[in-house]
Scaffold this active site. Structure first.
Site, PDB file in Angstrom:
ATOM      1  N   ASP A  27       0.835  -1.206   0.000  1.00 38.76           N
ATOM      2  CA  ASP A  27       0.000   0.000   0.000  1.00 38.76           C
ATOM      3  C   ASP A  27       0.870   1.257   0.000  1.00 38.76           C
ATOM      4  OD1 ASP A  27       0.817  -0.218   2.613  1.00 38.76           O
ATOM      5  OD2 ASP A  27      -1.186  -0.141   3.504  1.00 38.76           O
ATOM      6  N   ASP A  63      -1.150  -6.121  -0.053  1.00 40.76           N
ATOM      7  CA  ASP A  63      -1.488  -5.490   1.224  1.00 40.76           C
ATOM      8  C   ASP A  63      -2.988  -5.293   1.368  1.00 40.76           C
ATOM      9  OD1 ASP A  63       0.702  -5.042   2.858  1.00 40.76           O
ATOM     10  OD2 ASP A  63       1.258  -3.155   1.881  1.00 40.76           O
ATOM     11  N   GLU A 120       9.595  -4.061  10.397  1.00 40.68           N
ATOM     12  CA  GLU A 120      10.027  -2.771   9.851  1.00 40.68           C
ATOM     13  C   GLU A 120      10.565  -1.882  10.965  1.00 40.68           C
ATOM     14  OE1 GLU A 120       7.182  -0.928   7.236  1.00 40.68           O
ATOM     15  OE2 GLU A 120       8.427   0.854   6.978  1.00 40.68           O
TER      16      GLU A 120
HETATM   17  O1  KIV Z   1       3.562  -1.076   1.588  1.00 43.28           O
HETATM   18  C1  KIV Z   1       4.745  -1.430   1.581  1.00 43.28           C
HETATM   19  O2  KIV Z   1       5.512  -1.158   0.660  1.00 43.28           O
HETATM   20  C2  KIV Z   1       5.245  -2.186   2.733  1.00 43.28           C
HETATM   21  C3  KIV Z   1       6.719  -2.383   2.837  1.00 43.28           C
HETATM   22  C4  KIV Z   1       7.339  -1.138   3.348  1.00 43.28           C
HETATM   23  C5  KIV Z   1       7.090  -3.552   3.677  1.00 43.28           C
HETATM   24  O3  KIV Z   1       4.489  -2.600   3.563  1.00 43.28           O
END
Ligand code: KIV
Length: 291
Positions: free
Chosen positions: A66, A109, A207
């Site tokens: 996301d 996501d 993270e």
């Molecule tokens: O949305 C994304 O790119 C992520 C990464 C930072 C792991 O969740």
């Protein structure tokens, strides 16, 4: 050009790197990599062409993150990303892989607000992304999400969890800062990670977590592959936002990022350099961390 070179509407891509998996990346294969100690590589991808190029460069997993809210839509955070936008980008990535007979594992996501109401809402949202072609969904946070993870996994949906700096809750966290610092915070994160593994999460993004904590979790979690971002080198794999590692981030790059375009003459070569550096353990180095 060899006959194994993928054909795309834009021409023929160079042959896949020798590091590229020949067989489709699957959950058993990812578990086997974790057990063997082979580092898992992950990059974000949001469209067909970059997905095909990343696959040809040998990236194991593509995350339709996301973060597309920031890098594609120009939003200030991921909070405004809609489920339908995630569906659109997941379909684009999957079509790109299909065009080149790609083998990468695709994770999508679940965006903010699409799984918070109830386990049933999470199942409906996850179904949208799985029907768009994702192999796995990712959701952020521990504690209340554990029950949701179990509910999805029991219904055949592979789940990647995400702890530490969780961008969807950036306002509650007070900014993009390191998490799990200090004994109490580290113990809380550890307990959440173990509960998520017990609930069936097969992967866990960590993270901006101190390296010692993510290395300890990587040893303790024997059924769940840890994927670090700004979390040191001790995780089972690494993930970066594609725009960050290509040096085309509109803002300031986080300090744990390396610009892999440096010294390379193509995006594919930069991605292959990222894959090689993660696999041989030279990325991240000790200077590239978030804490
Ligand atoms: O949305 C994304 O790119 C992520 C990464 C930072 C792991 O969740």
């Amino acid at each position: 050009m060899s006959e194994t070179s993928p054909q795309t509407p834009y021409g023929t891509l160079p042959p896949a790197s020798p590091l590229a998996p020949r067989k489709p990346v699957s959950l058993p294969r990812l578990h086997e990599m974790r057990e063997r100690g082979e580092k898992i590589t992950m990059l974000t991808a949001y469209d067909a062409t970059f997905a095909a190029v990343a696959d040809a460069a040998g990236v194991d997993c593509l995350l339709v993150g996301d973060s597309l809210g920031m890098v594609c839509q120009g939003l200030a955070s991921t909070v405004g990303v809609a489920l339908d936008t995630m569906r659109y980008h997941t379909e684009s990535v999957v079509r790109g892989l299909q065009r080149v007979q790609g083998t990468a594992w695709v994770i999508a996501d679940l965006p903010f607000g699409s799984y918070h109401e109830s386990r049933e809402q999470a199942l409906r949202s996850a179904s949208v992304l799985m029907q768009a072609g994702a192999h796995m969904v990712k959701l952020e946070g521990g504690g209340w999400t554990t029950d949701t993870v179990r509910f999805l996994v029991e219904r055949g949906i592979p789940v990647c969890a995400h702890l530490g700096l969780t961008p969807q809750t950036v306002h509650a966290l007070g900014g993009y800062r390191v998490q799990g610092r200090g004994a109490a915070a580290a113990e809380r994160l550890r307990a959440e990670a173990l509960a998520l593994q017990d609930a069936g999460a097969a992967m866990l993004v960590l993270e901006m977590v101190p390296a010692a904590l993510s290395a300890q979790l990587t040893t303790e979690l024997t059924r769940c592959a840890t994927i670090g971002i700004g979390a040191g080198k001790g995780t089972a794999g690494q993930v970066l936002v594609m725009h960050d590692m290509l040096g085309i981030n509109l803002g300031k790059n986080p300090k744990f990022v390396r610009n892999f375009m440096t010294g390379q003459d193509s995006v594919r070569a930069a991605m292959a350099a990222y894959v090689a550096a993660v696999k041989d353990g030279s990325f991240p180095d000790d200077s590239l961390h978030a804490w």
